[in-house]
Design a protein around this motif. Structure first.
Motif, mmCIF file in Angstrom:
data_model
loop_
_atom_site.group_PDB
_atom_site.id
_atom_site.type_symbol
_atom_site.label_atom_id
_atom_site.label_comp_id
_atom_site.label_asym_id
_atom_site.label_seq_id
_atom_site.Cartn_x
_atom_site.Cartn_y
_atom_site.Cartn_z
ATOM 1 N N VAL A 160 -10.944 1.745 -32.121
ATOM 2 C CA VAL A 160 -9.557 1.962 -32.531
ATOM 3 C C VAL A 160 -8.796 2.700 -31.433
ATOM 4 N N PHE B 87 -2.199 4.058 -38.336
ATOM 5 C CA PHE B 87 -2.552 2.758 -38.888
ATOM 6 C C PHE B 87 -2.767 2.896 -40.396
ATOM 7 N N LYS B 88 -1.669 3.102 -41.126
ATOM 8 C CA LYS B 88 -1.781 3.388 -42.549
ATOM 9 C C LYS B 88 -2.164 2.156 -43.366
ATOM 10 N N GLU B 89 -1.699 0.982 -42.968
ATOM 11 C CA GLU B 89 -2.073 -0.234 -43.680
ATOM 12 C C GLU B 89 -3.579 -0.448 -43.607
ATOM 13 N N GLN B 90 -4.132 -0.290 -42.409
ATOM 14 C CA GLN B 90 -5.580 -0.444 -42.251
ATOM 15 C C GLN B 90 -6.323 0.652 -43.001
ATOM 16 N N LEU C 107 -7.855 6.661 -39.271
ATOM 17 C CA LEU C 107 -6.858 5.610 -39.067
ATOM 18 C C LEU C 107 -5.456 6.097 -39.433
ATOM 19 N N GLN D 82 -7.760 0.485 -28.946
ATOM 20 C CA GLN D 82 -6.950 -0.567 -29.552
ATOM 21 C C GLN D 82 -7.630 -1.926 -29.461
ATOM 22 N N GLN E 224 -3.970 8.133 -36.776
ATOM 23 C CA GLN E 224 -3.560 7.342 -35.626
ATOM 24 C C GLN E 224 -2.333 6.491 -35.914
ATOM 25 N N PHE F 37 -9.071 -3.930 -31.793
ATOM 26 C CA PHE F 37 -9.212 -4.090 -33.236
ATOM 27 C C PHE F 37 -10.182 -5.208 -33.599
#
Length: 976
Positions: free
Chosen positions: A599, A631-634, A626, A602, A629, A604
């Protein structure tokens, strides 16, 4: 070359002359006995005086801890031995022990025995289990017996030093000495045994300014140490370091090498004569007593000489002995987090120098030992000498055959395949060197990085570096200082560009070779290593943490100081050691570290491949990473914690997932949070549903009034009253014009004073009955105060305008009209109206009232209960209304929202204004019937879903409602 020693002062205390010092084995305490008769206990970690004992008025020349009994034992010039409990400071025992000054005390390490020596030339043995009986007397010296010491290798044997110029060795079972050592020309003041296993030595110090090393097996003097100019008052073998310590009345402490007997260093703290010293096994601390106080110093470093290769083979130095252990002998079931590993230890042999550092090279074939200003490279398996040379410091390069040594404070040499390749003198000196992708040199001006290939300066940084750690791929670098650490990203492309364009190189190196995005953390790093892009470290407060992507994660809280040795990916375990040379392990999943590394880079695609291998219980930790960093959706997709997932759904505005989680949890707080989100998103239907399930009456009131839905407000009044939410019920009735119900709520809640004033203002026809209830209630506690209350009907002279208010009440009820909420801005405010003027010419009031009286039997039989009927309930004032069976807070309302009731003044002619109609008694009955009619008209049956009057609201789709907080807006309304 001299032994490399780091010396740090841990405690300095000024006092009267110190005659004895001792160290507690488990607590950070130093015991000090003074010439003035007092005893002090100091905490050398925080430099505080813990306890003080006033023993006597004469000098206390000896004092010792007895940890297994929580005692302090003292011997003084009044010839008494005293025993104190060091927790309570209570004196446990006291007795006459000798006929002259007591010089020394020695506590047996396992038996209940105490040895004492005195100027009466005797040594006595005391047994505290036998009520301090003297079980043996040792005679043989012809002068003062200055000190006694028990042999650490044979607890049945002890030695004594006397001013008769001799050292005598005794056994506990015999009253006569085993043998006598002679060689000093003057009286002997002090002595100590060597605790190492390889030499049967003891040391003595005398008034002839000499210290002598004795072999007590051959009974010969093996070495004489010369250097002091005055009497030697204390001597000691350091139990952990290859040091001999001597203290003298010349005010200095001298350090000598235990193997070579070479002088190493002089310590002078300007506190006059040195009288005593104390050392302790397992510690590098040494305490000294002077004429002007006491001091504690720490020699060397606590970090043990230990190393581990990539295959799990450990090697360490125990004094000068090299030992080896292998993890392969253990099964995975034998390894538990934080527990000491039961390893099979193999002796490899003795090292020619005293190891201060020990380190494998990158492939594990060789191990280097550095100490005494020299280094020796051995083969790791058989400990065969491969190379050696002078060095203050030694580091391995990334290439397993490459290494560098710092011979002095000005030059550094590089070797490859055990042959010197080049030597250079860094600008501003070389105070230390650090291994890694670049060769780091600590200088007087900061930290300089050089290329291993050609020793070109890459970058100079103004920082007082303590250590430097590089990641395996050389992209990341951690620089630690005394109180913080920095994470820097290294860009190799900048170095390549500088080769083609020399103008990019300044006097401080290549400017942009380290990125400007620097992470700084106020935390002291002890040891550390990189696994991928994760930096694992131990800190000064004994926590095992790792850093990745700006986040610090705590793996474990350690119960003692541990030092990281290495990480084995196949085992998913991190291994650490302590100064006692024991190994412990902690689980640290490689899959988690690989995922976080991917991550950070980057990558992914790689992260998605690694994710299935991460156990479910670890995914929440990954999700938090996450989230940090960005990346709230992930994170929402990865997390296994419903609470965390719900928070992420709210942050992302995903009402579908948030609704699903709220239905699963059925938690009131979640419904409130979701209602806030739905309101911000203008999804009022969902907001109503959530507020219903959250039983949030205040939120429902705000929603209903904002929408101008009168039916919903009326139903809310009923449900809030049934749930005992009096404030919301009162406010709901009030805004819908149901004054009678407001009055009834106040009466049922036992708030009769408020009810009386409310009736006087809004329902004057009921004021008399409410006052009667108030008087009855008040009379129970204060009859005189109750009698002072005036009934408006009986004492109308005290209430001017009362009769007019009755008419106004009926007038307002008769003329009330239902208007859309959109008309609110155009209606006069209550305080701007003059009801008396409005009703002056109103002619129909009486006729309409009479008409209602004649047709009263056609109305519903259910009428609003008289206020007076609540009198029975006032006998026991209630705080809340009894809750009705649980029901939905608001039923689904009609499609057409009923408008709120607004009392509007009618249009009247000038003639009507001139002929006011006075109210009659029959008007009261008509008034009640009229109220019932209005109540019946607005009674609610079944409700459909809330549908707002969009035309009236005229909502703007671009409204930003992100700062709206329903709970905060309704704080005053929703409180019970």
């Amino acid at each position: 070359m001299p032994l490399r020693l780091d010396i740090k002062i841990k405690l300095t205390s000024r006092s009267d002359r110190v005659k004895s010092v001792d160290l507690h084995p488990t607590e950070p305490w130093m015991l000090v006995s003074l010439y003035v008769g007092n005893v002090h206990i100091w905490n050398h970690e925080n430099q505080t005086l813990l306890k003080t004992l006033e023993v006597c008025d004469l000098p206390v020349r000896a004092s010792r801890f007895v940890p297994r009994k929580n005692w302090i034992v003292t011997g003084s010039d009044d010839m008494n031995i005293r025993v104190y409990n060091y927790n309570t400071l209570e004196r446990v025992h006291s007795f006459d022990a000798h006929t002259d000054y007591i010089r020394s005390l020695a506590v047996h390490p396992s038996q209940p025995l105490l040895l004492s020596s005195s100027d009466d030339m005797l040594i006595k043995l005391w047994n505290w289990d036998k009520k301090w009986e003297c079980v043996q007397v040792f005679e043989g010296h012809s002068h003062y017996v200055m000190q006694i010491v028990i042999n650490p290798k044979d607890n049945n044997q002890f030695a004594s030093a006397s001013l008769d110029r001799t050292i005598k060795v005794w056994s506990l079972g015999s009253s006569s000495p085993n043998f006598t050592l002679e060689g000093h020309e003057k009286g002997v003041n002090c002595l100590d045994y060597y605790s190492g296993g390889d030499k049967p030595y003891l040391i003595s110090g005398a008034d002839d300014c000499l210290a002598k090393i004795w072999d007590y097996q051959t009974k010969t003097c093996v070495q004489t140490l010369e250097g002091h100019s005055q009497n030697i008052g204390c001597v000691a073998f350091h139990p952990e370091l290859p040091l001999i310590i001597t203290g003298s009345e010349d005010g200095t402490v001298k350090l000598w090498h235990v193997n070579t007997y070479r002088f190493q260093k002089t310590l002078n703290y300007s506190m006059e004569r040195v009288w005593c010293c104390a050392v302790m096994k397992g510690s590098n601390n040494v305490a000294f007593g002077y004429d002007e106080g006491s001091i504690m110093v720490k020699f060397g470093r606590e970090e043990p000489a230990m190393s581990m290769d990539a295959n799990g083979k450990f090697i360490w130095a125990k004094h000068s002995e090299i030992q080896q252990a292998n993890l392969k002998a253990l099964s995975s079931s034998d390894i538990k987090d934080g527990e000491r590993l039961q390893l099979s230890v193999k002796d490899l042999g003795s090292c020619e120098i005293y190891p201060q550092t020990l380190k494998h090279n990158s492939n594990g074939r060789f191990v280097v030992v550095c100490g005494d200003g020299e280094y020796i490279i051995y083969t790791a398996m058989a400990l065969r000498n491969k190379n050696y040379g002078p060095a203050l410091e030694f580091i391995w390069g990334n290439d397993s055959s490459e290494y560098a040594v710092r011979e002095n404070n000005t030059s550094v040499k590089l070797y490859k395949n055990f042959k010197e390749q080049r030597s250079f003198k860094p600008d501003f000196g070389a105070e230390g060197i650090f291994a890694g992708h670049l060769l780091g040199v600590k200088t007087s001006q900061g930290l300089a990085f050089y290329s291993w290939e050609n020793l070109d300066l890459v970058r100079r940084i103004d920082i007082n570096a303590k250590n430097v750690f590089w990641s395996d791929n050389g992209d990341l670098c951690c620089i630690t200082t005394e109180n913080s650490f920095f994470i820097l990203r290294y860009d190799q492309t900048k170095v390549d560009e500088s080769k083609e364009n020399p103008e990019l190189i300044t006097e401080d190196g290549i400017t942009d070779v380290f990125s400007e995005d620097i992470n700084e953390f106020e935390e002291s790093v002890r040891t550390g290593l990189w696994v991928g892009d994760c930096f694992i470290y131990t800190n000064s407060v004994n926590r095992l943490n790792y850093y990745v992507g700006g986040e610090i994660v705590t793996v474990a809280h350690l119960d003692r100081t541990l030092y990281i040795l290495g990480y084995i990916p196949n085992d998913n375990r991190l291994y650490l050691g302590d100064k006692e040379l024991t190994i412990v392990s902690y689980s640290l999943l490689l899959s988690v570290l690989e995922y976080q590394t991917a991550v950070m880079r980057q990558d992914f695609e790689t992260a998605d491949k690694v994710l299935p291998s991460i156990p479910k219980e670890q995914r929440t930790r990954v999700a938090h990473f996450l989230e940090k960093q960005g990346f709230k959706e992930q994170a929402m997709a990865v997390t296994a914690d419903p609470e965390h997932k719900f928070e992420l759904a709210l942050n992302l505005g995903n009402m579908g997932i948030a609704l699903q989680l709220a239905e699963e949890a059925q938690a009131e707080q979640k419904w409130k949070q979701l209602a806030d989100l739905a309101t911000r998103k203008c999804n009022f239907k969902l907001a109503q549903e959530c507020l219903n399930k959250a039983r949030d009456f205040g939120g429902l009131l705000l929603l209903a009034t904002s929408a101008g839905n009168g039916n919903m407000v009326k139903q809310l009044a009923k449900n809030a009253a049934a749930e005992g939410k009096i404030n919301v019920a009162f406010l709901s009735n009030f805004v819908t014009g149901n004054k009678a119900e407001c009055l009834q709520l106040l009466i049922e809640a036992g708030r009769l004073p408020e009810a009386a004033f409310f009736a006087r203002t809004y329902v004057p026809s009921q004021a008399s009955s409410v006052v009667a209830l108030w008087k009855a209630q008040l009379g129970e506690s204060n009859k005189k105060a109750a009698e002072s209350l005036a009934d408006p009907v009986k004492y109308d002279n005290l209430f001017p305008g009362l009769a007019a208010s009755f008419g106004a009440e009926k007038f307002l009820e008769k003329t009330a009209k239902t208007l859309p909420a959109s008309q609110y801005p155009f209606q006069p405010r209550p305080e701007e109206r003059n009801v008396t003027e409005e009703m002056a010419g109103f002619q129909d009031v009486e006729e309409d009232v009479k008409f209602e009286q004649e047709d009263g039997d056609t109305e519903d039989d259910e009428v609003e209960p008289e206020v007076v009927e609540a009198a029975a309930a006032v006998e026991e004032p209630a705080a809340e209304v009894q809750a009705a069976p649980e029901a939905e807070v608001v039923s689904e309302p009609d499609v057409e929202a009923e408008q709120l009731v607004v009392e509007t003044p009618p249009a009247v002619s000038q003639e009507e204004e001139a002929t006011p109609t006075p109210p009659s008694k029959e008007d009261e009955v008509d008034e009640q019937q009229q109220q019932q009619q209005v109540s019946n008209q607005v009674a609610l049956d079944d409700y459909d879903d809330l549908e707002l009057d969009i035309e009236n609201l005229e909502l703007d789709d671009d409204i930003d409602a992100s700062d709206v907080n329903l709970d905060a807006e309704l704080e005053d309304f929703s409180a019970d």
